[in-house]
Design a protein around this motif. Sequence first.
Motif, short mmCIF file in Angstrom:
data_model
loop_
_atom_site.label_atom_id
_atom_site.label_comp_id
_atom_site.label_asym_id
_atom_site.label_seq_id
_atom_site.Cartn_x
_atom_site.Cartn_y
_atom_site.Cartn_z
N ALA A 75 1.41 -1.56 -0.25
CA ALA A 75 -0.27 -0.06 -0.11
C ALA A 75 0.30 1.37 0.27
CB ALA A 75 -0.91 -0.29 1.57
N LEU A 76 1.81 1.74 1.16
CA LEU A 76 2.90 2.15 0.68
C LEU A 76 3.47 2.28 -0.43
CD1 LEU A 76 4.92 4.69 2.30
CD2 LEU A 76 6.36 2.80 2.52
N ARG A 77 3.48 1.18 -1.20
CA ARG A 77 4.63 1.70 -3.05
C ARG A 77 3.47 2.33 -3.59
NH1 ARG A 77 9.69 1.44 -4.85
NH2 ARG A 77 9.20 0.91 -7.41
N ALA A 78 2.13 1.61 -3.84
CA ALA A 78 0.90 1.87 -4.51
C ALA A 78 0.26 3.37 -4.46
CB ALA A 78 -0.42 1.21 -4.42
N GLY A 79 1.13 4.54 -2.55
CA GLY A 79 0.25 5.72 -2.21
C GLY A 79 -1.09 5.34 -2.16
N GLN A 80 -1.35 5.08 -0.54
CA GLN A 80 -2.41 3.90 -0.58
C GLN A 80 -2.32 4.33 1.00
OE1 GLN A 80 -3.21 0.73 -2.06
NE2 GLN A 80 -4.11 1.21 -3.43
N ASP A 109 15.61 3.07 0.67
CA ASP A 109 15.79 3.58 -0.60
C ASP A 109 14.56 2.89 -1.65
OD1 ASP A 109 18.63 3.76 -0.26
OD2 ASP A 109 19.71 1.79 -0.40
N PHE A 110 14.09 1.87 -1.44
CA PHE A 110 12.62 1.32 -2.88
C PHE A 110 12.09 2.03 -1.31
CE2 PHE A 110 9.79 -2.57 -3.70
CZ PHE A 110 10.19 -2.31 -4.80
N PHE A 111 11.41 2.27 -0.61
CA PHE A 111 9.62 2.63 0.09
C PHE A 111 9.63 3.55 0.34
CE2 PHE A 111 9.94 -2.24 0.83
CZ PHE A 111 8.60 -2.70 -0.28
N GLY A 112 10.86 4.66 -0.18
CA GLY A 112 11.11 6.16 0.95
C GLY A 112 11.57 6.33 2.49
N ASP A 113 11.84 7.61 2.45
CA ASP A 113 12.54 7.56 3.67
C ASP A 113 11.69 8.52 4.45
OD1 ASP A 113 14.87 8.65 5.53
OD2 ASP A 113 15.89 9.30 3.79
N ALA A 114 11.22 8.16 5.60
CA ALA A 114 10.40 9.03 6.54
C ALA A 114 11.26 9.44 7.69
CB ALA A 114 8.87 8.45 6.90
N GLY A 115 12.37 9.45 7.28
CA GLY A 115 13.44 9.71 8.34
C GLY A 115 14.21 8.28 9.12
N ARG A 116 14.52 9.59 10.28
CA ARG A 116 16.02 8.82 11.08
C ARG A 116 15.09 8.07 12.00
NH1 ARG A 116 18.37 6.21 13.20
NH2 ARG A 116 20.37 5.37 14.02
N ARG A 253 8.22 15.14 7.63
CA ARG A 253 6.38 15.26 8.55
C ARG A 253 6.15 14.77 6.76
NH1 ARG A 253 7.27 19.45 10.25
NH2 ARG A 253 6.43 20.52 7.92
N ASN A 254 6.75 14.81 5.50
CA ASN A 254 5.08 14.82 4.27
C ASN A 254 6.09 13.78 3.39
OD1 ASN A 254 3.34 16.74 5.22
ND2 ASN A 254 5.14 18.37 5.03
N ASN A 255 7.40 13.13 4.28
CA ASN A 255 7.69 11.96 3.08
C ASN A 255 7.14 10.39 3.38
OD1 ASN A 255 9.31 13.61 2.30
ND2 ASN A 255 11.02 13.01 2.41
N PRO A 256 6.64 10.27 1.99
CA PRO A 256 5.94 9.15 2.28
C PRO A 256 7.55 8.03 2.79
CG PRO A 256 4.98 10.09 0.09
CD PRO A 256 5.91 11.01 0.95
N GLY A 257 7.06 6.85 3.72
CA GLY A 257 7.99 5.94 3.34
C GLY A 257 8.00 4.96 4.91
#
Length: 437
Positions: A75-80, A109-116, A253-257
């Motif tokens: 769902a994360l990868r699909a933007g849902q 790297d693959f699904f997005g970086d939402a922070g440390r 805050r606004n980065n999906p991942g």
Amino acid sequence: MNYILLLYLLSISAGAIETINQPKADKISTPSIHRLVSERLASQRYNESFNFINQAKDTIANVEGLSSFYQKLVALRAGQRHRVNVVQIGDSHIQPDIISREVRAGLQDFFGDAGRGLVFPYQVARTNGPLDISSSTSTRWLPSKISYQRAPSVSGISGFGLRKVHGQGLIKLSLKPDLQARQQSFDYIKLFVGQGSWNVRAIGNDVNTYTVNQSTSDGVETKEISLKDFATGFNISPLASAPSFFGASLEKRNNPGVLFHTIGVNGARYEQYNKEPLFWKQLPALNADLYILSMGTNEAFYNGMTEEIYINQVAEMVAKIQTIDPKASILITTTAESFKNGRSNPMIERLNLSLKFYCNKMGIPIWDLFDITGGSGSALAWLKNKLLQADKIHYQQKAYSMQGALLFDALAKGYNEFLSNPTGIPLPELATKTANR
């Protein structure tokens, strides 16, 4: 004595414990978009070659127990979905964040970086910490950790705590570049602090001072700060007379991942985490979709430890996690072999066997690092290849990186299998149902 432990004791007395490897069925064809995603994630992070490492065993048993986690990644990868959270809890093998940073890097790297994710000023507590965290203080703080027999104060979400006995004291924490040499940053801070007021200033272009007030005496309520710009660190100073600091989650805050939190404490055992009330009160704030539990070395050194005691302690932690969120996935890892009194510690294998039996009976996903890294007697091979430290218990940085890459690869394999069979129905049965339509 519960039913699972009774089964375990009966079977071990009969020598009946064994690992059953089912033959793999042919994969059912999947939509082209799933095949593409699967192929991209299949690139391995582990690329070393040592004959004592069994890459064929680098899989997760009972992997169907991770279906909920994998579905969230889809769902994360699909933007849902905006965020997927992972928490790894462990001992001194986990505290340096070398194993977990490999998994964090691969997932982000693959699904997005939402922070440390969760950080703590380890240098201020006068202990070792992750390579990408730097911290300092203007005065001395009194440290505490869950593995202290007589802790001077409580430990919180990070497994640690810092307390000032008198007066104020600034703590500075900065992030260093990640594995790809990219400077890390964040624009959202979730603070875990004790009662009182705190001033927070970001390190970066945001020149504002943020004041937060912790009104609860137990430190359960998190304090959240949205920065005006991205930062690479922060300064925090208490206004209270006897403040306590337990950690902070640094997020985008606004980065999906994926947000991956590492909680590791030197000398820690399942029992010690289980007994720390504040840890369990603060843990729900991380909203974990997957918990990875990685302990066992210290239990194998503990006098009076038995398989029954060990499994009871593991089961207690699993129950506590399921109380927080019964829908969260849990992955348990065995511990690699190490030495005790100059020779391989046989208790490690015994505890790992009991852990595998428990997980198989309960359907809990388990990653068998012990077998993957060579099994019984393998510590000598790691030592001869200069992959163990001088204490013959802890591994060299390169070895921990290898183990982390192997764990990521196992998770990636499980994800790819989920894409091929998202229903969770065993593949041969699914093939029959498809043919009969």
